[in-house]
Design a protein around this motif. Sequence first.
Motif, PDB file in Angstrom:
ATOM      1  N   LYS A 145       9.554  -9.649  -3.329  1.00 56.21           N
ATOM      2  CA  LYS A 145      10.289  -8.747  -2.433  1.00 56.21           C
ATOM      3  C   LYS A 145      11.239  -7.809  -3.172  1.00 56.21           C
ATOM      4  CE  LYS A 145      13.779  -9.062   1.226  1.00 56.21           C
ATOM      5  NZ  LYS A 145      14.504 -10.020   2.094  1.00 56.21           N
ATOM      6  N   PRO A 146      12.083  -8.300  -4.100  1.00 56.88           N
ATOM      7  CA  PRO A 146      13.007  -7.370  -4.775  1.00 56.88           C
ATOM      8  C   PRO A 146      12.302  -6.588  -5.885  1.00 56.88           C
ATOM      9  CG  PRO A 146      13.422  -9.607  -5.522  1.00 56.88           C
ATOM     10  CD  PRO A 146      12.345  -9.705  -4.488  1.00 56.88           C
ATOM     11  N   VAL A 147      12.060  -5.313  -5.640  1.00 53.51           N
ATOM     12  CA  VAL A 147      11.416  -4.422  -6.603  1.00 53.51           C
ATOM     13  C   VAL A 147      12.186  -3.110  -6.599  1.00 53.51           C
ATOM     14  CG1 VAL A 147       9.317  -3.161  -7.214  1.00 53.51           C
ATOM     15  CG2 VAL A 147       9.143  -5.443  -6.208  1.00 53.51           C
ATOM     16  N   ALA A 148      12.464  -2.590  -7.777  1.00 51.45           N
ATOM     17  CA  ALA A 148      13.167  -1.310  -7.880  1.00 51.45           C
ATOM     18  C   ALA A 148      12.246  -0.291  -8.533  1.00 51.45           C
ATOM     19  CB  ALA A 148      14.442  -1.458  -8.697  1.00 51.45           C
ATOM     20  N   PHE A 149      12.062   0.843  -7.868  1.00 52.06           N
ATOM     21  CA  PHE A 149      11.245   1.919  -8.437  1.00 52.06           C
ATOM     22  C   PHE A 149      12.036   3.212  -8.419  1.00 52.06           C
ATOM     23  CE2 PHE A 149       8.354   5.537  -7.412  1.00 52.06           C
ATOM     24  CZ  PHE A 149       7.836   5.687  -8.692  1.00 52.06           C
ATOM     25  N   GLY A 150      11.989   3.916  -9.528  1.00 57.41           N
ATOM     26  CA  GLY A 150      12.676   5.203  -9.607  1.00 57.41           C
ATOM     27  C   GLY A 150      12.527   5.778 -10.996  1.00 57.41           C
ATOM     28  N   ARG A 151      13.582   6.372 -11.481  1.00 56.93           N
ATOM     29  CA  ARG A 151      13.551   6.941 -12.828  1.00 56.93           C
ATOM     30  C   ARG A 151      14.926   6.806 -13.460  1.00 56.93           C
ATOM     31  NH1 ARG A 151      16.066  11.811 -12.669  1.00 56.93           N
ATOM     32  NH2 ARG A 151      16.279  12.796 -10.616  1.00 56.93           N
ATOM     33  N   PRO A 203       9.000 -15.795 -12.586  1.00 55.93           N
ATOM     34  CA  PRO A 203       7.819 -15.407 -13.371  1.00 55.93           C
ATOM     35  C   PRO A 203       6.582 -15.104 -12.547  1.00 55.93           C
ATOM     36  CG  PRO A 203       8.365 -17.728 -13.705  1.00 55.93           C
ATOM     37  CD  PRO A 203       9.510 -17.131 -12.979  1.00 55.93           C
ATOM     38  N   VAL A 204       6.305 -15.877 -11.497  1.00 55.67           N
ATOM     39  CA  VAL A 204       5.136 -15.583 -10.671  1.00 55.67           C
ATOM     40  C   VAL A 204       5.337 -14.252  -9.948  1.00 55.67           C
ATOM     41  CG1 VAL A 204       3.729 -16.328  -8.721  1.00 55.67           C
ATOM     42  CG2 VAL A 204       4.533 -18.006 -10.384  1.00 55.67           C
ATOM     43  N   SER A 205       6.535 -14.024  -9.446  1.00 50.93           N
ATOM     44  CA  SER A 205       6.828 -12.750  -8.784  1.00 50.93           C
ATOM     45  C   SER A 205       6.640 -11.591  -9.747  1.00 50.93           C
ATOM     46  CB  SER A 205       8.263 -12.757  -8.249  1.00 50.93           C
ATOM     47  OG  SER A 205       8.459 -13.788  -7.312  1.00 50.93           O
ATOM     48  N   ALA A 206       7.118 -11.772 -10.983  1.00 53.79           N
ATOM     49  CA  ALA A 206       6.982 -10.707 -11.975  1.00 53.79           C
ATOM     50  C   ALA A 206       5.513 -10.407 -12.240  1.00 53.79           C
ATOM     51  CB  ALA A 206       7.693 -11.105 -13.264  1.00 53.79           C
ATOM     52  N   PHE A 207       4.696 -11.447 -12.354  1.00 56.14           N
ATOM     53  CA  PHE A 207       3.273 -11.236 -12.617  1.00 56.14           C
ATOM     54  C   PHE A 207       2.588 -10.540 -11.449  1.00 56.14           C
ATOM     55  CE2 PHE A 207      -1.181 -12.437 -12.352  1.00 56.14           C
ATOM     56  CZ  PHE A 207      -1.634 -12.099 -13.622  1.00 56.14           C
ATOM     57  N   VAL A 208       2.850 -10.999 -10.230  1.00 53.59           N
ATOM     58  CA  VAL A 208       2.194 -10.419  -9.058  1.00 53.59           C
ATOM     59  C   VAL A 208       2.602  -8.952  -8.893  1.00 53.59           C
ATOM     60  CG1 VAL A 208       2.025 -10.524  -6.540  1.00 53.59           C
ATOM     61  CG2 VAL A 208       1.903 -12.628  -7.882  1.00 53.59           C
ATOM     62  N   VAL A 209       3.880  -8.661  -9.046  1.00 52.98           N
ATOM     63  CA  VAL A 209       4.333  -7.278  -8.929  1.00 52.98           C
ATOM     64  C   VAL A 209       3.740  -6.420 -10.047  1.00 52.98           C
ATOM     65  CG1 VAL A 209       6.358  -5.765  -9.035  1.00 52.98           C
ATOM     66  CG2 VAL A 209       6.421  -7.847  -7.660  1.00 52.98           C
ATOM     67  N   PHE A 210       3.616  -6.989 -11.237  1.00 47.09           N
ATOM     68  CA  PHE A 210       2.989  -6.235 -12.322  1.00 47.09           C
ATOM     69  C   PHE A 210       1.558  -5.860 -11.933  1.00 47.09           C
ATOM     70  CE2 PHE A 210       0.569  -5.507 -16.117  1.00 47.09           C
ATOM     71  CZ  PHE A 210       1.433  -4.828 -16.956  1.00 47.09           C
ATOM     72  N   GLN A 211       0.783  -6.832 -11.442  1.00 47.67           N
ATOM     73  CA  GLN A 211      -0.619  -6.573 -11.114  1.00 47.67           C
ATOM     74  C   GLN A 211      -0.773  -5.576  -9.978  1.00 47.67           C
ATOM     75  OE1 GLN A 211      -3.258  -7.555 -12.850  1.00 47.67           O
ATOM     76  NE2 GLN A 211      -1.836  -8.490 -14.275  1.00 47.67           N
ATOM     77  N   ALA A 267       0.831  -1.207   0.000  1.00 45.14           N
ATOM     78  CA  ALA A 267       0.000   0.000   0.000  1.00 45.14           C
ATOM     79  C   ALA A 267       0.861   1.250   0.000  1.00 45.14           C
ATOM     80  CB  ALA A 267      -0.941  -0.010   1.193  1.00 45.14           C
ATOM     81  N   GLU A 268       1.964   1.224   0.748  1.00 43.55           N
ATOM     82  CA  GLU A 268       2.855   2.390   0.787  1.00 43.55           C
ATOM     83  C   GLU A 268       3.538   2.605  -0.566  1.00 43.55           C
ATOM     84  OE1 GLU A 268       4.138   2.384   5.523  1.00 43.55           O
ATOM     85  OE2 GLU A 268       5.201   1.093   4.095  1.00 43.55           O
ATOM     86  N   VAL A 269       3.904   1.512  -1.232  1.00 42.93           N
ATOM     87  CA  VAL A 269       4.521   1.645  -2.555  1.00 42.93           C
ATOM     88  C   VAL A 269       3.512   2.192  -3.557  1.00 42.93           C
ATOM     89  CG1 VAL A 269       5.677   0.448  -4.444  1.00 42.93           C
ATOM     90  CG2 VAL A 269       6.137  -0.226  -2.087  1.00 42.93           C
ATOM     91  N   GLN A 270       2.282   1.685  -3.510  1.00 41.82           N
ATOM     92  CA  GLN A 270       1.250   2.181  -4.418  1.00 41.82           C
ATOM     93  C   GLN A 270       1.032   3.682  -4.221  1.00 41.82           C
ATOM     94  OE1 GLN A 270      -1.890  -0.493  -3.256  1.00 41.82           O
ATOM     95  NE2 GLN A 270      -1.489  -1.917  -4.944  1.00 41.82           N
ATOM     96  N   LEU A 299       1.724  -3.386  -8.640  1.00 43.70           N
ATOM     97  CA  LEU A 299       2.509  -2.151  -8.664  1.00 43.70           C
ATOM     98  C   LEU A 299       2.659  -1.555 -10.062  1.00 43.70           C
ATOM     99  CD1 LEU A 299       5.331  -3.113  -6.123  1.00 43.70           C
ATOM    100  CD2 LEU A 299       3.130  -2.008  -5.676  1.00 43.70           C
ATOM    101  N   ALA A 300       3.010  -2.393 -11.044  1.00 45.13           N
ATOM    102  CA  ALA A 300       3.221  -1.855 -12.388  1.00 45.13           C
ATOM    103  C   ALA A 300       1.931  -1.271 -12.953  1.00 45.13           C
ATOM    104  CB  ALA A 300       3.772  -2.939 -13.308  1.00 45.13           C
TER     105      ALA A 300
END
Length: 399
Positions: free
Chosen positions: A275-281, A294-302, A5-8, A304-305
């Motif tokens: 857990k490992p996610v990088a956000f910035g510019r 792949p599952v982590s990538a999908f969940v993070v996409f849904q 929630a904080e990342v969103q 956060l991305a």
Amino acid sequence: MITVAEVQALIQQRITPLTARESVPLGQALGLVCASNIVSEIDIPPHANSAMDGFAVAAADLATQSTLAVSQRIPAGVAPAPLVRGTAARIFTGGEIPAGADAVVIQENCDYDEERVTVLQSVSPGANIRPQGQDIAQGAIVVTQGKRLNAIDLSLLASVGRAELDVFRPLRVAILSTGDELVDPGQPLKPGQIYNSNRVLLACLCRQMGYQVIETRCVADTLAHTTSALLDAAASADVILSSGGVSVGEEDHVRPAVEATGELELWKVQMKPGKPVAFGRVADTPFLGLPGNPVSAFVVFQLLATVLLRARQGQTSTSLVAMKVVADFSRPVTTREDYLRVQLVSTANGQTVARPFANMSSGVMSSLSWADGLVRQPIDQAINVGDTVDFLPIREAML
């Protein structure tokens, strides 16, 4: 680490929506985002019309007589003459109510021929009439700015006569995959190599959301290659997504590359998987680095991305909406917010419950093909059979 929630919230605070817009024909606007509030210039329906096949009457006439002469016939699409008092007008569903009539008697409540009608059941004023503007009033907002346009939205716009509209230019998304072990499908696998499924996954998810995927590239596991690929992507993309390389291993170069070319705001999230996610510019282009599993990538996409992409596109709705379901399983307390792949199934007593996949490994992509959605297990909370839990539907995202 910070919570999902904080990342969103952080993403929504940091992302500046694109303002570039273009005018497109109505039939080409599906999946695009409306760039301004669209106001109806007409009432819908444009005139009062009959909701049923029957007879248009002045309800007061029926107080003194039940048999009326039929003075005109009004199918849909015909402009009627004013109703002669003491008569009835034969009218069909959608037919315009003539001036002087204030009710419609349905034909089932009448004895009639072409010349006369006997009303068997009286009606009150307004009966079986759809008033002018009942659906949409002139001056009302039909579609709001920031709405991603679906088939119903476009149908509404067609009903008020819009032939084209302004939309935000679709996002241009660059997708990078890191890892020397990655091989494109169709190529032979050498020892230690795997096929790159994340690039297909992320590109297809972005296209389903209406965005343009302008670049997909595999990046060698070196700092120089990673830095160069990020800068190239930033020069032409509105958003950069990457998968892999965001952990802390010696071959994980995304974090230092982003720090060298822009700014890194976070790189760990208190969630599982992902857990490992990088956000910035990178330069001035928003960047989100997803995990390689792949599952982590999908969940993070849904989780956060989609928030990043929708905010950047100018959408007002940015997050998945949770539903409440009943758990048919137990899970011990977790120290990270856990997202469990589940199916919704009906029990013998007719209750719908959530049942988990047998293997929750973040590398088991078949679990997502099987699942209807994700059950969210909050931090420091157990789940017991019969508990009400949050369910995030993802089946639509995989269609």
